[in-house]
Design an enzyme around this catalytic site. Structure first.
Site, short mmCIF file in Angstrom:
data_model
loop_
_atom_site.label_atom_id
_atom_site.label_comp_id
_atom_site.label_asym_id
_atom_site.label_seq_id
_atom_site.Cartn_x
_atom_site.Cartn_y
_atom_site.Cartn_z
N ASP A 168 1.04 -1.16 0.15
CA ASP A 168 -0.05 -0.13 0.04
C ASP A 168 0.93 1.27 0.08
OD1 ASP A 168 -2.31 1.55 0.43
OD2 ASP A 168 -3.21 -0.04 1.67
N GLU A 211 -6.93 3.27 -5.40
CA GLU A 211 -8.20 3.55 -4.57
C GLU A 211 -9.13 4.62 -5.40
OE1 GLU A 211 -7.80 5.32 -0.92
OE2 GLU A 211 -9.72 4.14 0.02
N ASP A 237 -3.13 4.62 -2.27
CA ASP A 237 -3.83 5.03 -1.41
C ASP A 237 -4.43 6.59 -2.14
OD1 ASP A 237 -5.53 5.00 1.25
OD2 ASP A 237 -4.17 6.98 1.54
N HIS A 291 -10.65 -2.84 4.44
CA HIS A 291 -10.44 -2.45 5.82
C HIS A 291 -11.22 -1.20 6.05
CE1 HIS A 291 -7.90 -0.25 3.16
NE2 HIS A 291 -7.64 0.74 4.14
N ASP A 292 -11.65 -0.46 5.03
CA ASP A 292 -12.52 0.80 5.33
C ASP A 292 -14.02 0.42 5.25
OD1 ASP A 292 -10.24 2.21 5.29
OD2 ASP A 292 -10.19 2.54 3.01
C1 NOJ Z 1 -7.84 5.46 2.37
C2 NOJ Z 1 -7.43 4.20 3.19
O1 NOJ Z 1 -7.95 3.04 2.88
C3 NOJ Z 1 -8.08 4.53 4.56
O2 NOJ Z 1 -7.79 3.60 5.59
C4 NOJ Z 1 -7.07 5.90 5.17
O3 NOJ Z 1 -7.81 6.02 6.46
C5 NOJ Z 1 -7.46 6.94 4.15
N1 NOJ Z 1 -7.09 6.55 2.83
C6 NOJ Z 1 -6.45 8.01 4.41
O4 NOJ Z 1 -4.92 7.49 3.98
#
Ligand code: NOJ
Length: 562
Positions: A98, A265, A203, A330-331
């Site tokens: 990542d 992402e 990211d 994970h989000d």
């Molecule tokens: C996306 C990531 O997947 C997330 O977990 C993170 O909090 C934010 N970007 C900021 O980096």
């Protein structure tokens, strides 16, 4: 045409902190991952994506990087990482990292220097602006994590200016306009590639470019969450003109010549604008994962939405781009709790149905750790047990607005990212076998019912079902090469689609709801001979003629006889 390795891959996302703790400190680590790699290989995974494992103060669990060229001591050492890489490669598993390049930690040496003085050589690595005439922040942007007074700008006494942080106050945005910064980033990426990593997940890569002059957002504030006139508006810094030049340079300097895979992402990317980023001829990124289906705070995916999004992405594929398929990461909260049903009765069936949707639609499937054993959402009793910055920020913003703490907790809990971040449930021992110490975040209390050991002991388990699906990906050509056609398009419970290539035709039928559903088999299917390949219900008769009744969450895959 010969496929790229990442088109044939099954990607597994590892949230290292919660995966497996080898030394009893309550935090998952690289040695823990090494001890479980063979489980992933047996699942049919051939690529792992590590969420950030670099040195970090862990304000946002590693998305706040303090050293891009080292491993956080809680996870291990760079030597451990090299060993893991070798081990994974020997098992035929590729490794992608990542890369967090929109912002760093405020504890990164670049920022420590940058804030020292206006003429520091690192000043322009970050985005600094003078206050308005009245001393207030440069504009009305709110930060996603809603820390402090809610502003995306933080005043720094030393130089009397504000720095931009779209996320935490402790995560200042990097300044992509500044060439020396870009050069540092390219060198660092080459360094990881030299070490042997196979690619990168980028990211929030659509947010590197900020609009000239930092204009105010005109968006109406969210009455529950936005405070003090600071408004969270993702659109301000997403897909801003000039982003493609940045990404193209990244590609030509690093990813292209090194043939290093990238998956971005895709905040702000849907099938409508995907080609701007991932059409192969553009030279930007290889794949983008989108939020058209899975989305923090979405609890239902209607059949209509599913068909629309899949058709949109299938169209994108005709223009030399390749989709990502996933339903959680994970989000987000746990997919079986959001889009399936996590009751004891239907958890396994609905988890399997969702797996079929991900693994039989066109593109590369991404599995998020724990999904393959049907891990479910958690509900902690107190806000103190939560860790996710969004959850804490939203909760405190609501309470500051006068909303009661119970109501605030009820609102934030179901969409909390912590649902996905509870420790992996390996077995029914203390702490689900994740650690011998105290886990950094509480284990989901349902771990005796839901764990890998139980799944491995049963041929009918969710894990076994996933293994079948990954095998199909390797062996059934229609999964990789087939076009996509929906049938029964107006049905709001039954999802039916065909994947057809020259060598094979597969048919998926899913009763995407918790009720019995009877329907007429479309006449075009009745004339042919079909063999049922997979089903999540044991004792049902395969039949594709006349009227068919499917049980709640029943899913089947058929193959056309040749
Ligand atoms: C996306 C990531 O997947 C997330 O977990 C993170 O909090 C934010 N970007 C900021 O980096």
């Amino acid at each position: 045409m010969k496929k790229k390795w990442w088109q044939e891959a099954v990607v597994y996302e590892i949230y290292c902190k919660s995966f497996c703790d080898s030394n009893g400190d309550g935090i998952g680590d690289l040695r823990g991952v090494m001890s479980k790699l063979s489980v992933l290989r047996d699942l049919g995974v051939n690529c792992i994506w590590f969420t950030p494992i670099y040195t970090s103060p862990q304000v946002d669990n590693g998305y706040d990087v303090a050293d891009y060229r080292n491993i956080d001591p809680a996870y291990g050492t760079i030597e451990d990482f090299k060993e893991l890489l070798e081990m994974a490669h020997a098992m035929g598993i590729r490794v992608i990292m990542d890369m967090v390049l929109n912002h760093s930690s405020d504890e990164h040496p670049w920022f420590i220097e940058s804030r020292k003085s206006k003429d520091n050589p690192y000043r322009n690595y970050y985005i600094w602006q003078p206050p308005k005439a009245d001393g207030s922040a440069p504009n009305n942007w709110g930060s996603y994590f809603r820390e402090g007074n809610g502003s995306a700008w933080e005043f720094d006494e030393t130089t009397g200016e504000y720095y931009l942080h779209q996320y935490s106050i402790k995560m200042p945005d990097l300044n992509w306009e500044y060439e020396p910064l870009r050069r540092e980033i390219y060198d660092m990426l080459h360094w990881w590639i030299d070490l042997g990593v196979d690619g990168f997940r980028l990211d929030v890569f659509t947010r590197f470019k900020k609009p000239a002059g930092f204009p105010d957002t005109q968006k109406t504030p969210d009455p529950k969450l936005d405070r003090n006139g600071f408004v969270v508006d993702g659109a301000m810094c997403t897909n801003v003109e000039g982003i493609h030049e940045i990404l193209h340079e990244l590609y030509t300097e690093v990813f292209g010549p090194r043939e290093s895979m990238t998956v971005g992402e895709g905040a702000g990317v849907s099938h409508h604008n995907a080609l701007d980023y991932c059409c192969a001829s553009r030279g930007e990124v290889d794949m983008v994962y989108h939020f058209d289906l899975a989305y923090r705070g979405r609890y239902v995916i209607s059949n209509e939405l599913f068909r629309k999004v899949q058709k949109g992405w299938a169209e994108v594929m005709h223009h030399n781009a390749w989709p990502v398929q996933y339903l959680s990461n994970h989000d987000s909260a746990r997919q079986v709790s959001c889009y399936g049903c996590d009751s004891a009765e239907y958890r396994a069936d609905s988890a399997k149905l969702l797996a079929v949707l991900v693994h039989t639609t066109p593109g590369t499937p991404f599995i998020y750790q724990g999904e393959e054993i049907g891990m479910v959402n958690v509900r902690y009793d107190s806000i103190e047990d939560y860790n996710c910055r969004y959850t804490l920020g939203d909760y405190h913003a609501m309470v500051a607005r006068g909303i009661g703490s119970e109501e605030a907790l009820n609102t934030v809990a179901p969409r909390s990212r912590d649902n996905a971040r509870t420790p992996y449930q390996w077995n029914s021992d203390a702490n689900a076998g994740f650690t011998t110490g105290t886990p950094w975040i509480k284990v989901n209390p349902r771990y005796s019912e839901i764990n890998l050991e139980r799944d491995l002991a049963s041929e009918d388990s969710i894990f076994a079902f996933y293994r079948e699906l990954t095998r199909m990906r390797r062996e059934d050509p229609a999964i990789l090469d087939g076009d996509l056609t929906f049938l029964m398009e107006d049905h709001d419970r039954i999802l039916m689609y065909m994947r057809r290539c020259a060598r094979q035709t597969l048919l998926v039928i899913a009763n995407y709801c918790g009720e019995n559903t009877a329907f007429e088999i479309p006449s075009e299917l009745r004339e042919n001979q079909w063999t049922r390949r997979i089903s999540n219900k044991k004792n049902t008769e395969p039949a594709l003629n006349g009227t068919r009744a499917l049980l709640p969450w029943e899913v089947e895959i058929y193959e056309l006889a040749r």
